[in-house]
Design an enzyme around this catalytic site. Structure first.
Site, PDB file in Angstrom:
ATOM      1  CG  ASP A  65    -123.855  21.143 -35.729  1.00 26.74           C
ATOM      2  OD1 ASP A  65    -124.190  19.915 -35.615  1.00 26.74           O
ATOM      3  OD2 ASP A  65    -124.240  22.068 -35.334  1.00 26.74           O
ATOM      4  CE1 TYR A 153    -116.478  21.809 -32.524  1.00 29.23           C
ATOM      5  CE2 TYR A 153    -116.732  21.164 -30.165  1.00 29.23           C
ATOM      6  CZ  TYR A 153    -117.024  21.108 -31.246  1.00 29.23           C
ATOM      7  OH  TYR A 153    -117.545  19.786 -31.776  1.00 29.23           O
TER       8      TYR A 153
END
Length: 321
Positions: A65, A153
């Site tokens: 994103d 992540y």
């Protein structure tokens, strides 16, 4: 850009390349190319086309994103053999070595132009917020997206607890600052209900025609006692893949528990609801970094890609039947 339509193998007159890259997401409007916006895909495609002098289409391990960073992103592209052989020119270097050197120069120039145009902040001479760290001919069957076994992540938070890390000005763009102390143990306990294969609709912004079923291998909140992240509150999350905004929604749910605004059972209850009504809050992007993409051994790449292309349905235990 190729997505599901990406061929499983490079055409006969082409070579498939694997590129490893890292970037600071602050200056990018996400991964995917968008007209009029500076994106990672757009900048990398432009640089590659400048060096290779042929049109380029990229397949990425995971779209990040806007504002999300990557320490270990991976892409592949198919390049005509003639263009690949021409990369070194008369230097006598290996094509992959020449490609890395030339890309570094082009990306630095593009970053300087973005800074001069006021799109990003100042950039030191010769530096870029997008770096290609590795280039090589990919093994047979390699697909940067579908061959991946997992992505990892990490989200970093500096909270206001007595054992928290001091605010670091040099890391302010990679760490979320919160004034209150977080209950890390409660956050970690609340995460356990989310492990395994589930329909994560309550934690995703769904895309048309795409599944929201994912397998979450690890979801761990902790506060390291030593190392470069000592004192920070960190989420480490590993899954076979992630859907749009899924990781930041997992973070948002954990932060709600850590602040005491939600109970420990809320993340699991929200998962079972499978609804966008009252969906998990989305945490700010800048605390999130893609740290690792894992691939199988070379002889298993094609089979992993074949399995990953199968559209998954919600598991029966989550269907409410």
């Amino acid at each position: 850009m190729l997505t599901d339509a990406t061929p499983a193998h490079a055409p006969a007159d082409c070579v498939r390349l694997r590129l490893d890259l890292a970037y600071d997401g602050a200056g990018f409007s996400g991964w995917a190319a968008q007209p009029g916006l500076r994106t990672v895909e757009g900048e990398l495609t432009q640089a590659l086309e400048t060096v290779l002098r042929v049109p380029v289409r990229l397949t990425v391990a995971g779209r990040t994103d806007a504002g999300v960073h990557a320490a270990a992103q991976c892409v592949h592209l198919d390049v005509p053999m003639a263009a690949w052989r021409a990369v070194p020119g008369r230097s006598g270097r290996r094509p992959q070595d020449a490609l890395l050197t030339r890309l570094a120069g082009v990306l630095a120039r593009q970053a300087r132009l973005a800074a001069d145009a006021g799109i990003t902040g100042p950039v030191p001479r010769g530096a870029s917020d997008l770096v290609v760290t590795g280039a090589r001919v990919a093994p047979e069957g390699f697909d940067a997206r579908f061959s991946a076994l997992s992505r990892r992540y990490v989200y970093r938070v500096a909270d206001g607890g007595p054992g928290g890390a001091p605010r670091s000005a040099t890391r302010r763009g990679q760490v979320l600052w919160l004034p209150e102390e977080l209950d890390v143990e409660a956050m970690d306990r609340s995460a356990q209900a989310l492990l395994g294969e589930h329909d994560f609709l309550s934690y995703c912004r769904p895309r048309q025609g795409a599944t929201t079923v994912r397998t979450l291998h690890r979801l761990q909140w902790r506060r390291p006692l030593d190392g470069p992240d000592a004192g920070l509150v960190m989420l480490s999350v590993v899954a076979d893949a992630f859907c749009h905004s899924m990781v930041r929604s997992l973070v948002g749910a954990g932060l709600a528990v850590g602040r005491g605004s939600r109970g420990e059972d809320w993340p699991g209850a929200l998962l079972r609801r499978r609804s966008r009504d009252g969906a998990a809050p989305v945490a700010p992007a800048h605390g999130l970094t893609l740290e690792e993409v894992v691939y199988p051994q070379d002889d298993a790449l094609a089979e992993q890609a074949r399995r990953s292309r199968v559209l998954r349905r919600p598991p029966t235990e989550d269907c409410g039947c």
